[in-house]
Design an enzyme around this catalytic site. Structure first.
Site, PDB file in Angstrom:
ATOM      1  N   LYS A  90       0.807  -1.220   0.000  1.00  0.00           N
ATOM      2  CA  LYS A  90       0.000   0.000   0.000  1.00  0.00           C
ATOM      3  C   LYS A  90       0.844   1.277   0.000  1.00  0.00           C
ATOM      4  CE  LYS A  90      -4.513  -1.410   1.603  1.00  0.00           C
ATOM      5  NZ  LYS A  90      -4.357  -2.849   1.969  1.00  0.00           N
ATOM      6  N   GLU A 112      -9.758   7.508   3.713  1.00  0.00           N
ATOM      7  CA  GLU A 112     -10.686   6.626   4.409  1.00  0.00           C
ATOM      8  C   GLU A 112      -9.949   5.321   4.670  1.00  0.00           C
ATOM      9  OE1 GLU A 112     -10.484   6.638   1.150  1.00  0.00           O
ATOM     10  OE2 GLU A 112     -10.269   4.471   0.897  1.00  0.00           O
ATOM     11  N   SER A 378       1.546  -9.854  -1.176  1.00  0.00           N
ATOM     12  CA  SER A 378       1.204  -8.435  -0.970  1.00  0.00           C
ATOM     13  C   SER A 378       1.531  -7.890   0.412  1.00  0.00           C
ATOM     14  CB  SER A 378      -0.268  -8.199  -1.292  1.00  0.00           C
ATOM     15  OG  SER A 378      -1.104  -9.001  -0.489  1.00  0.00           O
TER      16      SER A 378
HETATM   17  C1  PLP Z   1      -5.206  -3.867   1.563  1.00  0.00           C
HETATM   18  C2  PLP Z   1      -4.530  -5.126   1.229  1.00  0.00           C
HETATM   19  C3  PLP Z   1      -4.947  -5.931   0.131  1.00  0.00           C
HETATM   20  C4  PLP Z   1      -6.161  -5.614  -0.689  1.00  0.00           C
HETATM   21  O1  PLP Z   1      -6.113  -4.413  -1.389  1.00  0.00           O
HETATM   22  P1  PLP Z   1      -5.821  -4.359  -2.949  1.00  0.00           P
HETATM   23  O2  PLP Z   1      -6.079  -2.947  -3.315  1.00  0.00           O
HETATM   24  O3  PLP Z   1      -6.770  -5.306  -3.618  1.00  0.00           O
HETATM   25  O4  PLP Z   1      -4.420  -4.762  -3.153  1.00  0.00           O
HETATM   26  C5  PLP Z   1      -4.217  -7.069  -0.162  1.00  0.00           C
HETATM   27  N1  PLP Z   1      -3.155  -7.450   0.591  1.00  0.00           N
HETATM   28  C6  PLP Z   1      -2.727  -6.717   1.633  1.00  0.00           C
HETATM   29  C7  PLP Z   1      -1.545  -7.175   2.401  1.00  0.00           C
HETATM   30  C8  PLP Z   1      -3.401  -5.542   2.006  1.00  0.00           C
HETATM   31  O5  PLP Z   1      -2.972  -4.825   3.056  1.00  0.00           O
END
Ligand code: PLP
Length: 392
Positions: A90, A112, A378
């Site tokens: 993020k 938000e 992610s």
């Molecule tokens: C917020 C988040 C997501 C989901 O958000 P996307 O915009 O779909 O990437 C996925 N993985 C992690 C670790 C997150 O913090």
């Protein structure tokens, strides 16, 4: 083949656009006119790349997961976004948007947040730049996500509770929009995924595209080929997936696999499987696929992972799914938990619960022995330990 490039009006095919109240028109059209000019400016690029390198810790490694590969009899590489500062992808977006906000002459940031992850990433870059930061968060989420609320406060942000409606993410979004309407001149609104009115989906995808830019050269180095046979990512709003696939959308030999949250199952009323349960409609200023009832009211989504607990998907993903460019899997809470435990034991990496949904695909379909599979890791799972342990 459908063209998945965005057009001037902000549409990917039939999805996207900017369906906004009159009162937001000035803010949005200013952003639409400015974002590409600013992002392509060499001075912006220099600042963005420097912070990604020295502050976020990029490039993140592309790691060959030997034991996981042996277990599934294929070649699995992990893109380690979990190693980014603050523990997830993020921050790539919030770094980009904070520099953009400065170039636009803004002195105040609003955002938000649902689970608090985007709130923390925003509060972090505001602290970095010394800019005032106000985070809107549903009252119910403030209770549920106490550690992230503490983080935001420690970083100097003000956390304002949204007390209307279901007191969750969509109510926080309404409050943030109201704030922006009241403060159009000095304030920039940082949206946390590839959602919202044009230009947000394209802007956020471009900031996150550093992920696939790195995968390309890292894969050449490791396999001699710039693209994998399959690229896998989880989808909440879709930003980590958009970043991981960005440079592969036109590469027909690269199969795109998106994983959404099925929650307790698609046949229960506790799910967030938008591709199956959703239909065409407008959410947060964008024409896309979302979960809604007969009257077009947004349905409250459910997932064990707060980051996938969103009732829509970004317009790019809606187009990719509609055009069958992407393969979609709906992963239940239990399947994700199991995948999270397995990755921890096989590779010594505890993934975020969101990310664990992407790994669950390995049990849902098979891959050939010689195929290259890249999974976008992610985020890390520290924030989810309580949930993992409760389901041990
Ligand atoms: C917020 C988040 C997501 C989901 O958000 P996307 O915009 O779909 O990437 C996925 N993985 C992690 C670790 C997150 O913090």
């Amino acid at each position: 083949m459908t063209n998945y490039k965005i057009n001037k009006q902000g549409f990917y095919g039939k999805f996207g656009g900017a369906f906004i109240p009159e009162m937001l028109h000035a803010n949005i059209s200013n952003l639409q006119n400015q974002y590409l000019k600013i992002m392509e400016d060499p001075d912006f690029q220099r600042q963005f790349k420097k912070l990604l390198r020295d502050y976020v810790g990029r490039p993140t490694p592309l790691y060959f997961a030997e034991r996981l590969s042996a277990h599934y009899n294929t070649q699995i590489y992990l893109k380690r976004e979990d190693l980014c500062h603050t523990g997830a992808h993020k921050i790539n977006n919030t770094i980009g948007q904070i520099i953009l906000a400065q170039k636009l002459g803004k002195s105040r940031i609003i955002a938000e947040t649902g689970a608090g992850q985007h709130g923390v990433a925003t509060a972090t870059v505001c602290a970095l730049m010394g800019i005032e930061c106000i985070i809107y968060m549903g009252e119910k989420d403030i209770e549920r996500q106490a550690p992230n609320v503490s983080r935001m406060k420690m970083l100097g942000a003000e956390v304002r509770p949204a007390k209307s409606g279901s007191k969750t993410l969509k109510d926080a979004t309404n409050e943030a929009i109201r704030d922006w309407i009241d403060n159009p001149v000095d304030t920039h609104y940082i949206i946390g995924s590839v959602v919202g009115p044009h230009p947000y989906p394209d802007m956020v995808a471009r900031f996150q595209s550093v992920i696939s830019e790195e995968i390309r050269y890292q894969l050449i180095d490791k396999t001699g080929k710039a693209y994998p046979d399959h690229i896998i990512a989880c989808v909440g709003g879709g930003s980590n997936a958009a970043g991981a696939i960005y440079h592969y959308i036109e590469e027909k030999n690269c199969n795109i696999i998106l994983c959404e949250a099925a929650g307790k199952g698609i046949d229960t009323d506790h799910s967030a499987a938008t591709s199956i349960l959703g239909s065409q409609g407008i959410i947060h200023g964008s024409l896309t696929i979302l979960m809604q009832d007969q009257e077009g009211q947004i349905t409250e989504p459910y997932s064990i992972s707060a980051g996938l607990d969103y009732p829509g998907i970004g317009p790019l993903h809606a187009a990719l799914i509609d055009g069958q460019r992407a393969e979609v899997h709906s992963v239940t809470d239990d399947e994700a938990l199991k995948a999270g435990y397995q990755l921890s034991k096989l590779e010594g990496i505890i993934p975020a619960l969101e990310t664990a949904h992407a790994f669950a695909v390995l049990d849902k379909r098979s891959f050939d022995k010689d195929e290259t599979v890249v999974i976008n890791l992610s985020g890390r799972g520290d924030k989810d330990l309580k949930t993992y342990i409760a389901h041990l």
